[in-house]
Design a protein around this motif. Structure first.
Motif, PDB file in Angstrom:
ATOM      1  N   MET A  99       0.841  -1.201   0.000  1.00  0.00           N
ATOM      2  CA  MET A  99       0.000   0.000   0.000  1.00  0.00           C
ATOM      3  C   MET A  99       0.874   1.248   0.000  1.00  0.00           C
ATOM      4  N   GLY A 100       0.634   2.139  -0.949  1.00  0.00           N
ATOM      5  CA  GLY A 100       1.371   3.385  -0.991  1.00  0.00           C
ATOM      6  C   GLY A 100       0.553   4.515  -0.406  1.00  0.00           C
ATOM      7  N   VAL A 101       1.217   5.597  -0.031  1.00  0.00           N
ATOM      8  CA  VAL A 101       0.505   6.720   0.597  1.00  0.00           C
ATOM      9  C   VAL A 101      -0.375   7.466  -0.399  1.00  0.00           C
ATOM     10  N   LEU A 102      -0.198   7.174  -1.686  1.00  0.00           N
ATOM     11  CA  LEU A 102      -0.990   7.854  -2.717  1.00  0.00           C
ATOM     12  C   LEU A 102      -1.865   6.879  -3.504  1.00  0.00           C
ATOM     13  N   ASP A 103      -2.136   5.725  -2.934  1.00  0.00           N
ATOM     14  CA  ASP A 103      -2.969   4.737  -3.623  1.00  0.00           C
ATOM     15  C   ASP A 103      -4.297   5.338  -4.066  1.00  0.00           C
ATOM     16  N   GLY A 104      -4.607   5.192  -5.347  1.00  0.00           N
ATOM     17  CA  GLY A 104      -5.877   5.648  -5.883  1.00  0.00           C
ATOM     18  C   GLY A 104      -5.953   7.125  -6.195  1.00  0.00           C
ATOM     19  N   ARG A 105      -4.928   7.891  -5.863  1.00  0.00           N
ATOM     20  CA  ARG A 105      -4.936   9.325  -6.131  1.00  0.00           C
ATOM     21  C   ARG A 105      -4.579   9.578  -7.593  1.00  0.00           C
ATOM     22  N   VAL A 106      -5.223  10.561  -8.195  1.00  0.00           N
ATOM     23  CA  VAL A 106      -4.915  10.971  -9.560  1.00  0.00           C
ATOM     24  C   VAL A 106      -4.171  12.298  -9.489  1.00  0.00           C
ATOM     25  N   ALA A 107      -2.995  12.349 -10.095  1.00  0.00           N
ATOM     26  CA  ALA A 107      -2.145  13.538  -9.986  1.00  0.00           C
ATOM     27  C   ALA A 107      -1.730  14.051 -11.348  1.00  0.00           C
ATOM     28  N   VAL A 108      -1.766  15.367 -11.498  1.00  0.00           N
ATOM     29  CA  VAL A 108      -1.140  16.052 -12.629  1.00  0.00           C
ATOM     30  C   VAL A 108       0.142  16.694 -12.115  1.00  0.00           C
ATOM     31  N   ILE A 109       1.257  16.410 -12.784  1.00  0.00           N
ATOM     32  CA  ILE A 109       2.542  16.994 -12.397  1.00  0.00           C
ATOM     33  C   ILE A 109       3.108  17.700 -13.611  1.00  0.00           C
ATOM     34  N   THR A 110       3.307  19.006 -13.519  1.00  0.00           N
ATOM     35  CA  THR A 110       3.827  19.769 -14.650  1.00  0.00           C
ATOM     36  C   THR A 110       5.354  19.812 -14.590  1.00  0.00           C
ATOM     37  N   GLY A 111       5.965  19.952 -15.762  1.00  0.00           N
ATOM     38  CA  GLY A 111       7.424  19.968 -15.823  1.00  0.00           C
ATOM     39  C   GLY A 111       8.024  18.672 -15.317  1.00  0.00           C
ATOM     40  N   ALA A 112       7.370  17.539 -15.621  1.00  0.00           N
ATOM     41  CA  ALA A 112       7.735  16.253 -15.006  1.00  0.00           C
ATOM     42  C   ALA A 112       8.607  15.393 -15.904  1.00  0.00           C
ATOM     43  N   GLY A 113       9.149  15.947 -16.979  1.00  0.00           N
ATOM     44  CA  GLY A 113       9.979  15.152 -17.869  1.00  0.00           C
ATOM     45  C   GLY A 113      11.424  15.049 -17.433  1.00  0.00           C
ATOM     46  N   ARG A 114      11.864  15.993 -16.602  1.00  0.00           N
ATOM     47  CA  ARG A 114      13.256  16.008 -16.164  1.00  0.00           C
ATOM     48  C   ARG A 114      13.333  16.497 -14.715  1.00  0.00           C
ATOM     49  N   GLY A 115      14.486  16.358 -14.122  1.00  0.00           N
ATOM     50  CA  GLY A 115      14.804  16.987 -12.842  1.00  0.00           C
ATOM     51  C   GLY A 115      13.862  16.631 -11.715  1.00  0.00           C
ATOM     52  N   ILE A 116      13.498  17.646 -10.933  1.00  0.00           N
ATOM     53  CA  ILE A 116      12.655  17.437  -9.761  1.00  0.00           C
ATOM     54  C   ILE A 116      11.293  16.889 -10.163  1.00  0.00           C
ATOM     55  N   GLY A 117      10.692  17.428 -11.224  1.00  0.00           N
ATOM     56  CA  GLY A 117       9.376  16.968 -11.647  1.00  0.00           C
ATOM     57  C   GLY A 117       9.375  15.495 -12.013  1.00  0.00           C
ATOM     58  N   ARG A 118      10.417  15.047 -12.696  1.00  0.00           N
ATOM     59  CA  ARG A 118      10.532  13.627 -13.035  1.00  0.00           C
ATOM     60  C   ARG A 118      10.546  12.769 -11.779  1.00  0.00           C
ATOM     61  N   GLU A 119      11.301  13.182 -10.781  1.00  0.00           N
ATOM     62  CA  GLU A 119      11.367  12.418  -9.531  1.00  0.00           C
ATOM     63  C   GLU A 119      10.014  12.412  -8.826  1.00  0.00           C
ATOM     64  N   HIS A 120       9.293  13.537  -8.877  1.00  0.00           N
ATOM     65  CA  HIS A 120       7.932  13.554  -8.327  1.00  0.00           C
ATOM     66  C   HIS A 120       7.091  12.471  -8.998  1.00  0.00           C
ATOM     67  N   PRO A 156       9.877  13.252  -1.557  1.00  0.00           N
ATOM     68  CA  PRO A 156       9.115  12.712  -0.424  1.00  0.00           C
ATOM     69  C   PRO A 156       8.259  13.752   0.295  1.00  0.00           C
ATOM     70  N   LEU A 157       8.747  14.985   0.418  1.00  0.00           N
ATOM     71  CA  LEU A 157       7.939  16.039   1.036  1.00  0.00           C
ATOM     72  C   LEU A 157       6.702  16.311   0.191  1.00  0.00           C
ATOM     73  N   VAL A 158       6.872  16.358  -1.122  1.00  0.00           N
ATOM     74  CA  VAL A 158       5.745  16.620  -2.010  1.00  0.00           C
ATOM     75  C   VAL A 158       4.726  15.487  -1.945  1.00  0.00           C
ATOM     76  N   ALA A 159       5.213  14.252  -1.888  1.00  0.00           N
ATOM     77  CA  ALA A 159       4.311  13.105  -1.777  1.00  0.00           C
ATOM     78  C   ALA A 159       3.512  13.160  -0.480  1.00  0.00           C
ATOM     79  N   TYR A 160       4.156  13.549   0.603  1.00  0.00           N
ATOM     80  CA  TYR A 160       3.425  13.663   1.869  1.00  0.00           C
ATOM     81  C   TYR A 160       2.362  14.754   1.792  1.00  0.00           C
ATOM     82  N   LEU A 161       2.732  15.916   1.256  1.00  0.00           N
ATOM     83  CA  LEU A 161       1.769  17.013   1.144  1.00  0.00           C
ATOM     84  C   LEU A 161       0.601  16.643   0.241  1.00  0.00           C
TER      85      LEU A 161
END
Length: 289
Positions: A1-22, A236-241
């Motif tokens: 079980m993950g802390v974001l199970d079932g959540r739908v997320a849009v992440i912008t600028g997610a192809g590289r760097g910090i966004g990719r890791e998010h 990890p901070l972003v995932a918690y928030l």
């Protein structure tokens, strides 16, 4: 079980760097992710669908769920379509992570109109356009009796909060405005079940490495040493928030290395007062500086 199970997320600028890791962490924690990245260079010029699709391919190869989007978040209709894509693909939207950004550094006396406009557009308008259309969706859900438990994580910067950086008037102004936008949005959207926070990260990315003076701080660690400035250390901070159980809203956090700090905005440091009308000479003699 993950802390974001079932959540739908849009992440912008997610192809590289910090966004990719998010995006990668969100998927590992069970979120369904819309990976947005236009694929431009540091200055926001050009486009390349590769980075967004590469991240999606990596997520799917590891058993996660994701789709790509290569639209410009600073375009009003594209931002609306990006929110709608999450709803159409995955049945809703629970999390918006505003991360897309560019740099066009220049000193004020030599900065061009296009350098100013481009950075303000991607950072500030891009944050607002995405936030506005996501907020409209959540408002409609709330009005229909399906109160959301949603989260927005914006991306500010030390350049606009604690560490003003010469040569980044456009970037710093946009990031300071994003911090203010975060606090206002947190108050406005609470009634619709939406929490809004921001981070001000420092990590080793192509943008920070392009900033004068950051290269030495962001040096690669020796083999076997802990890499605290890896972009992965921000996520990890972003995932918690973003998690449903997180109670936090209306906060801005600096996150860098092994430290997370809660930031506070403009506040009184020293005050002078008068019982009568202000006089120029009195102000000159007593004004705090």
């Amino acid at each position: 079980m993950g802390v974001l199970d079932g959540r739908v997320a849009v992440i912008t600028g997610a192809g590289r760097g910090i966004g990719r890791e998010h995006a990668l962490l969100f998927a590992r924690e069970g979120a369904k992710v819309v990976v947005n990245d236009r694929g431009g260079d540091n200055a926001g010029e050009g486009s390349d669908a590769g980075p967004a699709h590469d991240v999606v391919d990596e997520i799917i190869a590891n058993g996660g769920t994701a789709v790509a989007n290569t639209d410009d978040v600073a375009d009003w209709q594209s931002a609306k379509a990006l929110v709608q894509q999450a709803v159409d693909e995955f049945g809703g939207l629970d999390v918006l992570v505003n991360n897309a950004g560019i740099l066009r550094d220049a000193y004020i006396a030599g900065m061009t109109e296009s350098q100013w406009d481009a950075v303000i557009a991607v950072h500030l308008k891009g944050h607002f356009a995405m936030l506005r259309h996501a907020a409209a969706y959540w408002k409609a859900q709330s009005k229909a009796g399906a109160q959301p438990s949603a989260a927005v994580i914006n991306t500010a910067s030390g350049s606009g909060t604690t560490l003003p950086n010469p040569g980044q008037a456009n970037y710093g102004a946009a990031k300071a405005a994003i911090a203010a936008l975060t606090l206002i949005a947190a108050q406005e959207l609470d009634r619709y079940g939406v929490r809004v926070n921001a981070i001000a990260p420092i990590a080793r990315t192509r943008l920070t490495l392009a900033t004068p003076g950051m290269g030495e701080l962001m040096a690669e660690p020796a083999d076997g040493e802990l890499d605290l400035f890896s972009p992965a250390n921000i996520s990890p901070l972003v995932a918690y928030l973003a998690s449903e159980k997180c109670p936090v809203s209306g906060q801005v956090y600096a996150v860098q290395g092994g430290a997370i700090s809660r930031l506070s905005g403009w506040h009184d440091v020293e005050t002078i007062e008068t019982d009568g009308p202000w006089l120029i000479d009195d102000i000159a003699a007593r004004l705090p500086h």
